[in-house]
Design an enzyme around this catalytic site. Structure first.
Site, PDB file in Angstrom:
ATOM      1  N   CYS A  66       4.449 -12.376  -4.954  1.00  0.00           N
ATOM      2  CA  CYS A  66       3.056 -12.543  -4.526  1.00  0.00           C
ATOM      3  C   CYS A  66       2.283 -11.236  -4.653  1.00  0.00           C
ATOM      4  O   CYS A  66       2.751 -10.186  -4.201  1.00  0.00           O
ATOM      5  CB  CYS A  66       3.029 -13.015  -3.068  1.00  0.00           C
ATOM      6  SG  CYS A  66       1.378 -13.156  -2.361  1.00  0.00           S
ATOM      7  N   TYR A 151      -7.147   6.204   2.945  1.00  0.00           N
ATOM      8  CA  TYR A 151      -6.096   5.515   3.702  1.00  0.00           C
ATOM      9  C   TYR A 151      -6.501   5.394   5.170  1.00  0.00           C
ATOM     10  O   TYR A 151      -6.375   4.312   5.762  1.00  0.00           O
ATOM     11  CB  TYR A 151      -4.796   6.295   3.561  1.00  0.00           C
ATOM     12  CG  TYR A 151      -3.608   5.693   4.283  1.00  0.00           C
ATOM     13  CD1 TYR A 151      -2.861   4.678   3.694  1.00  0.00           C
ATOM     14  CD2 TYR A 151      -3.223   6.149   5.542  1.00  0.00           C
ATOM     15  CE1 TYR A 151      -1.758   4.130   4.335  1.00  0.00           C
ATOM     16  CE2 TYR A 151      -2.121   5.607   6.194  1.00  0.00           C
ATOM     17  CZ  TYR A 151      -1.401   4.600   5.585  1.00  0.00           C
ATOM     18  OH  TYR A 151      -0.317   4.069   6.240  1.00  0.00           O
TER      19      TYR A 151
END
Length: 256
Positions: A66, A151
């Protein structure tokens, strides 16, 4: 019952290695019925499935290849048709300061998309049975220094999303608990991610001299500990091999 890992069906994104793999392993250790590992790395995913089934029993772990940024509708439909899922662990993430778009697409946008797909599926006011959305953020979601700017932006947004979607008012309506874990520095491949060249030397020095780098196994254990005690909208920290702690945010509560 929502806080007991026993007999739960758990989906873990980015579950083929590192923290995701350890979360999957520890949920099975404490009695989960099935763990569904989602990952883009097919080789590691198949290996993870095999290892977990050897340790915990055949069929306890299932791997589905996925890409969390592209395969939401296809994979979630497959999961909902085959399994009565109780927990979604949004763990997939990257550290790539060369690309703000990739960082936000994987760490934040995909996390929100997967959360809302499961939230809608589970809503008790729409006939669902409720569930738990479990978001993996970072101590850099609330701590500040000059490093890994993109981040940090993604992980702090994850915390605000968790606190808002998981607000008690939304929980009372939907029956879906939304919680977060903030790991500290952990020995995984994400620590080898790309940082800005002006930060690299100092960031590497921080990792070597100023922080405790814990094993991902400890974060897996902490994740299950937190699952057992966390109230909706709460954020818990697991760093430096220390006991888990609730992160206290200060904000003005506004009536719904």
């Amino acid at each position: 019952m929502e806080r007991d890992p026993k007999n739960k069906v758990v989906v873990v994104t980015g579950g083929a290695g590192g923290i995701g793999y350890e979360i999957a392993d520890k949920f099975l250790k404490y009695g989960a019925k099935t763990v569904i590992i989602l990952d883009l790395n097919e080789t590691l995913g198949v290996e993870a499935e095999q290892k977990l089934n050897v340790m915990h029993g055949e069929g306890k772990a299932v791997f589905i290849k996925c890409d969390v940024t592209k395969d939401l509708d296809k994979v979630s439909q497959e999961i909902f048709q085959k399994y009565d899922v109780n927990v979604l662990v949004n763990n997939a993430g990257v550290l790539n300061e060369a690309s703000v778009r990739q960082t936000l697409e994987i760490n934040l946008i995909a996390l929100i998309d997967w959360s809302m797909k499961f939230w809608e599926h589970w809503r008790t006011d729409n006939g669902g049975h409720g569930g738990t959305i479990y978001n993996v953020s970072s101590i850099y979601g609330y701590e500040n220094n000059p490093f890994i700017v993109f981040y940090k932006a993604s992980k702090s947004a994850v915390l605000n999303f968790t606190r808002s979607l998981g607000h008690p008012t939304n929980y009372e309506t939907s029956g879906v608990r939304v919680i977060a874990i903030c790991p500290g520095f952990t020995d995984t491949v994400i620590l080898t991610g790309e940082v800005w060249d002006i930060h690299n030397e100092r960031f590497q020095k921080v990792m070597k001299e100023e922080v405790v780098i814990q094993k991902p196994e400890r974060v897996g254990e902490a994740a299950v500990e937190i699952f057992k005690v966390a109230n909706t909208a709460e954020t818990w920290v697991a760093k430096n091999n220390e006991p888990i702690k609730l992160v206290q945010f200060t904000y003005e509560e506004v009536a719904p």
